[in-house]
Design an enzyme around this catalytic site. Structure first.
Site, PDB file in Angstrom:
ATOM      1  N   LYS A  36      12.299 -14.865 -11.434  1.00  0.00           N
ATOM      2  CA  LYS A  36      11.962 -13.777 -12.373  1.00  0.00           C
ATOM      3  C   LYS A  36      10.861 -14.229 -13.319  1.00  0.00           C
ATOM      4  CE  LYS A  36      13.237 -11.186 -10.786  1.00  0.00           C
ATOM      5  NZ  LYS A  36      13.722 -11.017  -9.540  1.00  0.00           N
TER       6      LYS A  36
ATOM      7  N   CYS B 189       0.846  -1.181   0.000  1.00  0.00           N
ATOM      8  CA  CYS B 189       0.000   0.000   0.000  1.00  0.00           C
ATOM      9  C   CYS B 189       0.887   1.239   0.000  1.00  0.00           C
ATOM     10  CB  CYS B 189      -0.950   0.102   1.189  1.00  0.00           C
ATOM     11  SG  CYS B 189      -2.088  -1.274   1.299  1.00  0.00           S
TER      12      CYS B 189
ATOM     13  N   GLY C 203      -0.563  -1.071   6.347  1.00  0.00           N
ATOM     14  CA  GLY C 203      -0.181  -1.903   7.487  1.00  0.00           C
ATOM     15  C   GLY C 203      -1.297  -2.877   7.822  1.00  0.00           C
TER      16      GLY C 203
END
Ligand code: G6P
Length: 614
Positions: free
Chosen positions: A491, A2, A102
């Site tokens: 990757k 976020c 959070g």
């Protein structure tokens, strides 16, 4: 995860906020939203599922006026990604709006208590609980918003960086932090607030990093105030940013990831600058030299990291054990922090993290610190939480990495680990001078070698087309190139969503060999090194079972060329540095396969660059 942004000043807030969200989109892109106080004091919230571009489309028809606001880009934890769960969240009376990065761990308990007191909830998020709690505390105590935030946060267990604005108060943002990053930019009569400095740098280079347990009171026309939950004033430590805006743009490349792959010759120069003195035949990592005695006393080194940084750590283990003869253990930070590890004050714990914000790595650092170990950080983002929590460290100096899949940070981390091992080995006297000098020379040569490797770009783009519809991949390597194989597989998984497994080549016969058929390509790092012959045998074993081999070989190699289906030649380099060289064709291969598949390379699904939750 976020990203949060805030603005108060003389500009229209919305364009500043949206631009900031774009810069922070690497932190999550499930939904985006903005809260603005318009000129008549009204509080408007606009939010939408999807990327920031969706929010912009939606907001085109809305009133986005106002010179104060907060905004959020989400990586979902509690509640699916939809419009309702998007931030900002209103309080019950719609007087307060909050954004949050959070996790509130005791949200269920708090929510139940609030429901008992008549509060209703629209979303499934833990964040809505926070804003309701703050409103409840403010109403029942008849206090200021700052006091309510202080009282409410004392009841909260978990991690947060939050920002709140209040209807009818067009001058003030209250922001607080615990275990999630928060930085305030100080402009001329304006303030910026963000999860990191990237949304701020184009307006000002003066910033204040908010510490855990602190609350920033950001008010129009007034000096910034930072207080603790107990209302003690904190002294402001104003830092100067060294980042430039061009580092945050694509510079003509179609994706940040490709730009970052191509930056590697330069980022290695930046990484070794001032640390290698060719005239004096010296590698100096000051974080090690300044703590020489502490390092010399070390009986053991533990390296903690996650993801790509963990792969770099594995290479660090080989380097340090080889040259320094100190036992090294490499741990996933998430496992280390929860398994009561044996840590003694004689241990050195090295934490590797590009972002410097990974929650598990930070928690591992805190745990090791509490048991008396000396903590050394290897990070990229200057001023981030991990470097601030460590005793000493070294930045990798590769500049902002925006593509979610890590590339230049990996090669920077391995380069720093190489310099660390050489510095320590010399201090210990455990490395022969000719070998030390050879490695020093190889480090200096590295940027040119990487330029050579990047010339494979067009060939890899061509080759990638063969693999666009492949469903599974195997990546093999041995010794220093085993972690490079793991990284190559990661990757591919991250950005193409193709299943890929990395394995030590010799372990193949203990299981993965059963997977071999003509459908599964096996990427083998088979550069000329001390175990080259063994790797060649492994390739033979794959070919004998009808497998297809794409081999990374040292330039001029004929043996593997004769047996592999495809080869990519990389320049000769000393074995300990070879994973840095081999990583690049694997990054390009993953990149082009993902592009062929039409994937969102810079922002792959479900991932975030910086995982600030457990
Ligand atoms: C996330 C990213 C990875 C990264 C890992 C560790 O999973 O998507 O690219 O390697 O976090 O991040 P750190 O910032 O600690 O190196």
């Amino acid at each position: 995860m976020c990203g949060i942004v805030g603005y108060v000043g003389y500009r229209e807030a919305y364009p500043v906020l949206v631009k900031g969200l774009h810069r922070l989109e690497y932190r999550g892109y499930d939904s985006a939203g903005v809260a603005l106080i318009c000129n008549d004091g009204g509080l408007n919230v606009y939010k939408s599922k999807g990327k920031v571009a969706e929010l912009e489309r939606y907001a085109e028809t809305q009133d986005v006026s106002g010179t104060i606001g907060i905004a959020h880009t989400r990586w979902a934890t509690h509640g699916e990604p939809n419009d309702v769960n998007a931030h900002p969240h209103f309080s019950e009376s719609e007087r307060l709006a909050i954004i949050h990065n959070g996790i509130v761990e005791n949200y269920a308990l708090l929510k139940a208590a609030l429901i008992e007191n008549g509060y209703t909830f629209k979303s499934c998020t833990d964040t809505e609980v926070l804003v309701q709690l703050i409103e409840y505390v403010q109403t029942t105590n008849n206090c200021t918003l700052l006091e309510a935030v202080q009282m409410a946060l004392r009841q909260v267990v978990g991690a947060y960086a939050i920002a709140i604005i209040e209807k009818g108060d067009p001058d003030r943002i209250i922001a607080a932090r615990k275990s999630s990053p928060l930085v305030v930019g100080l402009g001329n009569d304006e303030y910026f607030l963000a999860s990191d400095a990237t949304p701020i740098v184009e307006y000002t280079n003066k910033v204040v990093y908010i510490n855990d347990g602190e609350i920033a009171v950001i008010e129009r026309h007034k000096p910034l105030r930072v207080v603790t939950l107990d209302n003690e004033e904190s002294t402001l430590d104003v830092k100067k940013l060294r980042m430039s805006i061009s580092q945050l743009e694509k510079g003509g490349y179609p994706h940040f990831m490709l730009k970052e792959i191509f930056e590697q010759p330069k980022t290695i120069v930046d990484c070794i600058r001032g640390r290698i003195n060719v005239e004096a035949d010296n590698v100096i990592l000051s974080g090690v030299i300044d703590n020489r005695e502490r390092f010399l006393r070390a009986k053991r080194i533990i390296i903690v990291a996650c993801g790509t940084s963990w792969h770099a750590a594995l290479i660090g283990e080989y380097l340090i054990e080889e040259w320094c003869r100190i036992p090294v253990e490499v741990e996933y930070a998430s496992e280390f922090r929860y398994r009561n590890p044996v840590i003694s004050p004689d241990d050195i714990v090295i934490a590797i993290s590009q972002s410097g914000e990974t929650a598990d790595t930070l928690a591992a650092v805190e745990l090791a610190k509490s048991r008396g170990a000396f903590i050394f950080g290897i990070c990229n983002v200057v001023g981030s939480s991990i470097p601030r929590a460590t005793d000493s460290g070294a930045y990798i100096h590769v500049g902002p990495e925006i593509g979610v899949a890590s590339t230049k940070a990996f090669t920077g981390q391995v380069t720093v680990l190489t310099m660390l091992a050489l510095t320590l080995a010399r201090a210990k006297g455990s490395i022969e001078q000719p070998l030390y000098l050879q490695m020093l020379g190889e480090l200096v040569r590295l940027p040119d070698l990487l330029e050579d490797v990047l010339r494979l770009n067009a060939r890899i783009e061509d080759l990638s087309k063969i693999f666009t519809y492949t469903k599974n991949f195997l990546y093999l390597g041995r010794g220093y190139n085993y972690p490079a194989a793991l990284e190559g597989a990661l990757k591919l998984k991250e950005i193409s969503y193709i299943h890929a497994e990395g394995y030590p080549a010799a372990e193949m016969k203990h299981g993965p060999i059963a997977l071999i058929d003509s459908e599964i390509p096996v990427v083998v790092i088979a550069t000329t090194d001390s175990i080259y012959e063994k790797t060649v045998s492994n390739i033979q074993e794959i070919k004998a079972r009808g497998g297809k081999v794409l081999a990374i070989v040292t330039s001029g190699d004929q043996t593997v060329r004769n047996i592999a289906d495809y080869v990519l030649e990389v320049p000769t380099v000393a074995e300990p540095l070879s994973p840095i060289v081999s990583a690049i064709p694997l990054q390009l291969l993953a990149y082009y396969i993902a592009v062929n598949k039409g994937r969102d390379v810079d922002q792959p699904r479900n991932l975030a660059k910086s995982v600030t939750v457990e």
